[in-house]
Scaffold this motif. Structure first.
Motif, mmCIF file in Angstrom:
data_model
loop_
_atom_site.group_PDB
_atom_site.id
_atom_site.type_symbol
_atom_site.label_atom_id
_atom_site.label_comp_id
_atom_site.label_asym_id
_atom_site.label_seq_id
_atom_site.Cartn_x
_atom_site.Cartn_y
_atom_site.Cartn_z
ATOM 1 N N TYR A 27 0.847 -1.195 0.000
ATOM 2 C CA TYR A 27 0.000 0.000 0.000
ATOM 3 C C TYR A 27 0.882 1.245 0.000
ATOM 4 O O TYR A 27 0.676 2.179 -0.787
ATOM 5 C CB TYR A 27 -0.904 -0.021 1.224
ATOM 6 N N ALA A 28 1.899 1.220 0.878
ATOM 7 C CA ALA A 28 2.829 2.352 0.948
ATOM 8 C C ALA A 28 3.555 2.514 -0.383
ATOM 9 O O ALA A 28 3.713 3.625 -0.896
ATOM 10 C CB ALA A 28 3.831 2.140 2.082
ATOM 11 N N ARG A 77 2.599 1.629 -3.413
ATOM 12 C CA ARG A 77 1.755 2.185 -4.483
ATOM 13 C C ARG A 77 1.447 3.657 -4.216
ATOM 14 O O ARG A 77 1.343 4.454 -5.151
ATOM 15 C CB ARG A 77 0.461 1.383 -4.605
ATOM 16 N N THR A 78 1.285 4.018 -2.942
ATOM 17 C CA THR A 78 1.033 5.424 -2.629
ATOM 18 C C THR A 78 2.201 6.279 -3.107
ATOM 19 O O THR A 78 2.005 7.315 -3.749
ATOM 20 C CB THR A 78 0.833 5.608 -1.115
#
Lengths: 515, 377
Positions: B233-234, B236-237
Motif C-alpha cells: 500500500y505504501a 503504491r502510494t
C-alpha cells in the motif's frame, strides 16, 4: 422556451446533448444570451457548466443540438474555430507561460508571419488600444510570473480580446482574488459590456451573480432548470434552484467554550525548497473548543504554515508545541506521530495529498492509517474490513455514490472531500488542521461539512481553518488571523470582523511588502 | 433523444481479450510484410515459429526455460514501476545476483546437501542483487541522482566487475574460458524432466527446470505484496503520489530503497534458472539481455504479475520459435528475429491503445450501438 421575441442574441444553444459513458453531462440544454450583457451560469459541481462551456469553446463536440453565434449555426470543431467565431475563454487556471512577458503571452499562437518583431510591434500597439478602451492596464514587458494574480487574469482577458473575442467566457474568475481585486475585475467586465462585449460568467458564488450579472441561468444535473433576470431573483431562490430543494444556508453557531491550549506556535519561520522565506515570525495559539480561521489571499504562506504544522514540511525557525510535543527546526515531527497524538489533517490539495486518485475509495479511506492493525488479517490488509470501514464512512457522510470499490478520482469534488473529512473525523481528533474544506464542493456538501466542523468544535476539538473563502472564515471562525506575505498581519475576533476590513488587511499589507 | 440511450461501454472481454490479440496480429502482419519483402513465405514462417515454440516437448521446454528468465526480470521491473521507479538495471542486478549464487555454490557444494545449498544460494543471490539495486535506490532517495542513469551505470560496473573476477579470480584452473569450474550436483536445481521422472512421467530433455515454480511463486508473492500488504500500500502510494505519501507519513525514501532491494533481488533470481538450473557454473554475460527485455515484458504485461507471466510465455515462444526459424529459413537472420520481437513490443506495448477505438467501432457496427471507449472522458 417562453422568451420575448429576440433580436440580438450573441449566443444561442438549442437542445444540446452531451454524454460521457453513463454520465449525461448535458441534457437538452437551451440557452439564449443577449448581445452586450453579462450572463451568469450557476450550478453545483458536476451540474454540467464546464461541459457546456467546453462545447462552446470547441473542446468537446455535442452529441446533438445546435450552437448559434449571432444567429448563425456554427460548427465548432476545435478551439481555433471557436476563437475565429469570436469566443474567448479565461480559464480558472490560467493558461500563461510564466517566463514570458505579457506581450509574448498575448501574441502566443497568434503571431503573424515568420518574423516576430513586426507582429510584436503590431501587438504592442493593439494592446495599448485595448488598455485605453477597457481600463485594462498591464505593463506589456512585465514577466507574467512576477505579476500579481489579478494582473495575470487581466493578461488572460487581453489575450482573448487580442484574438478578437466578442464573447468572453470566464470560468470561476474570482477564486484566486481578494475582494478588492474581484471588485476591480467586475469594473472591467462592466466596461467591456459598455463596449458591446458579451460576457458569460461561470461561478458558484451567488453573491457575485447578484452583483454583476444582468441575467442568470441555473443548471442542475446536466439540465438548464431556470433562466432569470438578475433583478427579479434572490440569492435564496437561486440556491434552491441549484440544489433542487430548500437549503438551510444559516449556521447555528453557539458561543465557544474554550479549554486548554492545544497548539502554541512561537516565532515560526518556514523556508520552501528553494530557500525562499515563505513564513516568518508567526505566533498564535489554539485552544480546545474554538475555530481559528486563517484568512489570506492564496499564496501568502498559509498553505506552507498548514503543511509545517501537519508534519509534512520542516520548519526553519522558531518552534511549535502541539499537545505537549515540542517541535523545532532540529526535530521534524512525522505525520504518523501527530495522528497518534490526536492531530488530524484535512489537506488543502485533496487531489494530491488527501487521496490517491487511482486508488479505490476504500483504499483512500485508510490513507495514513494503512498500518493500523484494525485493518489486518495476519500480515496482510483485510480487504473486507477496509471496504466495510469505507462503507460506514460513506453512510455517515452521505458520500455518493456509496460504492467503496469505485476509483477515488471518479467521485465529484464534494464527495471526495466528504470521504476525506469523514476519515479524519472518525479518528476522534483533539486538534484538526483543515485546509480549504469546501474548495470545489457543492452547496449541499458545504452545509454538511460546515455543520460537522462546528459540531466538532462544540465537542471540544480545536480547529485551525485555512481558507481563501472569506465567507467561510467569517461563518465558522471564533478568531480570525490574517496572513499576508508570509506574516500574520492581524488578529480579529470573529464578532468584530467585517469583510471590507479583512480584505484591506489581506491586500494592503501586500502593497507594503512590494515596496 | 433516442440516440443518447443507444450507447454502451466497451465490454471487458473486448478490452483485455480481443484488443491484445488484434495488437499481436498487427505485429505479425507487419513481420509478415518483412518476410514477404525478403522473399520468404510469411505463412510458412509463422507456422515454423509456432511449431518451433510449441510443436514438440523439447520446444515447449525451451519456451518455458526462456519464459522463466522473463518472469523474474519482468517482475523486477514491475515492482519498481509501481513505486514510480524505472529500474533499467535488471541486467546488472541479475549478473551480480548470479555471482552471489556462484560464490556459495563454489564454497559449499562439497559439504552441504542440495536441500540446504540451493536455498543458501537463493538467499545469497537475492542479497547480492538487492544490494546492487539498493545503491542506486539510495542514491536516488537521499542524493537525488536519477535512478535511470545510476542503474545503467551499475550495469556497466557489474559487467566490468564480473569480467575481472571471471578472468582473474574465479576462473577454473587450467581453463581457457572465463568461467568458474562446474558446480557439483548439490548446487543444481533439478530439470523438469527429472522432476517428472520422480512421478513416473517421461519428458524429453530440455533446460526447463524447477526455477519455473519459484518464478510462479514469486509472481503470486509479488501480487500479494503489492496489492494486499501494508508495505505494498505504501509502495503504491509513493508510486502514484509522493505528496500523498508524505501527507500520510509514509517515508518515500525508505520505500524507494526497499523497493529497489526487492527489484534487484527479483532480477537476481534469474540466476537460479541460468546458473543453478542449466549452466551449473558462472560464466561471462550469462544474463544475455534478459534484464533489458524484462522492461518490455513488464510493459506488455501491464505491470501485473498475471500479465507478466503471460507476456513471458509469449516472449519465451518468440525466443525459441525465432531461433528455430533462423535455423530453418536461411534468409532469416538472428537480427530479423529481434526485429519481430521489437514489432511485438511496439504494437502490444507502445501502441497498446491504438486499436481500441477500431475494435470498438467494429463491435458497435455489429451490435448496432455506439460503443464508448474507456478513457474518452
Amino acid at each position: 422556451m417562453p422568451q420575448a421575441p429576440v433580436i440580438d442574441l450573441a449566443i444561442e444553444l438549442r437542445g444540446v446533448h452531451k454524454r460521457f459513458g453513463d454520465v449525461h453531462a448535458n441534457r437538452d440544454v437551451d440557452l439564449q444570451i443577449r448581445k452586450g450583457s453579462i450572463h451568469g451560469i450557476i450550478g453545483e459541481n458536476g451540474a454540467g457548466k464546464s461541459t457546456l462551456m467546453s462545447i462552446l469553446y470547441g473542446f468537446y463536440k455535442a452529441d446533438a443540438g445546435e450552437v448559434l453565434i449571432d444567429g448563425q449555426v456554427v460548427r465548432l470543431a476545435n478551439s481555433r474555430a471557436a476563437i475565429e467565431a469570436g469566443i474567448g475563454m479565461v480559464h480558472q487556471h490560467f493558461m500563461l507561460v510564466d517566463t514570458f512577458s505579457v506581450l509574448e503571452n498575448v501574441m502566443l499562437g497568434a503571431e503573424q508571419g515568420m518574423a516576430l518583431a513586426p507582429s510584436a510591434a503590431a501587438a504592442r500597439e493593439q494592446l495599448q488600444h485595448l488598455a485605453d478602451n477597457y481600463q485594462l492596464n498591464v505593463d506589456p514587458d512585465a514577466l507574467v510570473g512576477e505579476l500579481p494574480v489579478g494582473e495575470q487574469q487581466r493578461t488572460e482577458i487581453l489575450k482573448a480580446l487580442y484574438r478578437g473575442a466578442r464573447v468572453l467566457i470566464l470560468d470561476e474568475p474570482t477564486g484566486v482574488l481578494t475582494p478588492q481585486e474581484a471588485d476591480q475585475l467586475f469594473r472591467i467586465l462592466r466596461a467591456l459590456r459598455e463596449q458591446g462585449v458579451t460576457i458569460l460568467l461561470i461561478t458558484h458564488k451567488l453573491r457575485e451573480v447578484m452583483d454583476v450579472t444582468d441575467s442568470v441561468s441555473v443548471m442542475r444535473l446536466g439540465e438548464m432548470v431556470a433562466h432569470r433576470e438578475t433583478a427579479e431573483t434572490s440569492e435564496r431562490e437561486l440556491a434552491e434552484l441549484m440544489v433542487g430543494g430548500s437549503v438551510d444556508l444559516e449556521l447555528n453557531k453557539s458561543l465557544p467554550n474554550t479549554g486548554e491550549v492545544l497548539l502554541e506556535v512561537k516565532n515560526l519561520g518556514v523556508r520552501d525548497a528553494r530557500g525562499v522565506q515563505v513564513c516568518r515570525q508567526i505566533s498564535f495559539n489554539i485552544r480546545a473548543g474554538e475555530i481559528v480561521g486563517v484568512a489570506g489571499v492564496s499564496g501568502n504562506g498559509q498553505s506552507e504554515l498548514l503543511e509545517v504544522l501537519a508534519g509534512i514540511e520542516p520548519l526553519s525557525a522558531g518552534s511549535f508545541n502541539v499537545l505537549g510535543q515540542e517541535v523545532d527546526s532540529k526535530y521534524k515531527i512525522n505525520p504518523k506521530t501527530l495522528r497518534s497524538l490526536g492531530v488530524n489533517h484535512v489537506p488543502e490539495d485533496r487531489h494530491r495529498l488527501g487521496m490517491v486518485k487511482p486508488f479505490s475509495a476504500a483504499e483512500t479511506s485508510i490513507l495514513g492509517y494503512h498500518d493500523d492493525p484494525v485493518y489486518r488479517r495476519g500480515p496482510l490488509i483485510d480487504g473486507d474490513k477496509v471496504t466495510a470501514h469505507c462503507q460506514a464512512l460513506m453512510n455517515d457522510f452521505d458520500v455518493r455514490p456509496p460504492d467503496p470499490s469505485l476509483r477515488s478520482a471518479a467521485f465529484s469534488g464534494g464527495n471526495q472531500q466528504k470521504l476525506i473529512i469523514a476519515r479524519e473525523i472518525e479518528r476522534e481528533p483533539k486538534l484538526m488542521l483543515v485546509g480549504q474544506p469546501t474548495r470545489g464542493v457543492d452547496i449541499g456538501a458545504i452545509a454538511l461539512i460546515h455543520r460537522r466542523l462546528l459540531a466538532l468544535r462544540d465537542a471540544g476539538v480545536g480547529i485551525l481553518l485555512v481558507s481563501v473563502e472569506l465567507d467561510e472564515i467569517l461563518a465558522l471562525s471564533d478568531r480570525i488571523l490574517v496572513m499576508c506575505g508570509g506574516e500574520l498581519v492581524g488578529e480579529v475576533p470573529a464578532g468584530d470582523a467585517d469583510k471590507a476590513q479583512l480584505g484591506l488587511m489581506m491586500a494592503n499589507a501586500r502593497e507594503v511588502e512590494n515596496v | 433523444m433516442s440516440s443518447a440511450d443507444n450507447t454502451v461501454h466497451m465490454p471487458t472481454w473486448l478490452r483485455v481479450g480481443v484488443v491484445p490479440l488484434v495488437n499481436l496480429s498487427m505485429a505479425l502482419f507487419v513481420s509478415g510484410l518483412i518476410f514477404w519483402i525478403i522473399g520468404e513465405n510469411p505463412i510458412e514462417a509463422v507456422r515454423l515459429m509456432i511449431y518451433g515454440a510449441f510443436g514438440y516437448q523439447e520446444a515447449i521446454g525451451y519456451t518455458l526455460f526462456y519464459a522463466t528468465n522473463f518472469i523474474f526480470t519482468g517482475l523486477a521491473v514491475a515492482v519498481a514501476f509501481h513505486a514510480g521507479l524505472f529500474n533499467i538495471g535488471g541486467e546488472g542486478q541479475a549478473y551480480v545476483g548470479g555471482l552471489g549464487m556462484a560464490l556459495m555454490a563454489l564454497a559449499f557444494d562439497d559439504v552441504l546437501p542440495v536441500y540446504l545449498l540451493v536455498p543458501l544460494c537463493l538467499v545469497s543471490g537475492a542479497v547480492f542483487g538487492a544490494a546492487w539495486g539498493a545503491v542506486p535506490g539510495w542514491l536516488q532517495a537521499y542524493r537525488g541522482s536519477h535512478i535511470v542513469i545510476t542503474t545503467i551505470m551499475f550495469n556497466f560496473i557489474a559487467s566490468a566487475l564480473l569480467g575481472y573476477l571471471l578472468v582473474s579470480v574465479l576462473i577454473a584452473p587450467g581453463s581457457m574460458a572465463p568461467e568458474t569450474r562446474k558446480f557439483l550436483d548439490s548446487a543444481s536445481i533439478p530439470y523438469l524432466y527429472e522432476i517428472a521422472a520422480w512421478f513416473g512421467v517421461e519428458l524429453s530433455r530440455s533446460p526447463a527446470n524447477g526455477s519455473l515454480f519459484i518464478a510462479l511463486i514469486c509472481a503470486f508473492g509479488l501480487w500479494l505484496y503489492i496489492w494486499r500488504s501494508p508495505s505494498g500500500y505504501a509502495l503504491r502510494t509513493v508510486g502514484f503520489s509522493e505528496r500523498a505519501a508524505s501527507y500520510s507519513g509514509i517515508d518515500a525514501r525508505k520505500v524507494t530503497v526497499i523497493t529497489m532491494c526487492l527489484s534487484g533481488g527479483l532480477a537476481a533470481m534469474m540466476g537460479l534458472n541460468e546458473i543453478l538450473g542449466t549452466q551449473h557454473r558462472l560464466l561471462l554475460n550469462f544474463t544475455a539481455g534478459y534484464g533489458f527485455t524484462g522492461i518490455a515484458v513488464s510493459l506488455m504485461g501491464r505491470n501485473h504479475p498475471v500479465g507478466i507471466v503471460l507476456a513471458s510465455l509469449l516472449f519465451g515462444a518468440l525466443y525459441q520459435g525465432g531461433a528455430e526459424l533462423a535455423f530453418d529459413m536461411p534468409k532469416v537472420t538472428r537480427e530479423m528475429v529481434v526485429a519481430i520481437q521489437g514489432l511485438v513490443i511496439l504494437f502490444s506495448g507502445a501502441l497498446a491503445y491504438m486499436s481500441e477505438p477500431w475494435v470498438a467501432w467494429v463491435y458497435g457496427k455489429l451490435i448496432g450501438k455506439h460503443v464508448i471507449v474507456e478513457g474518452a472522458v
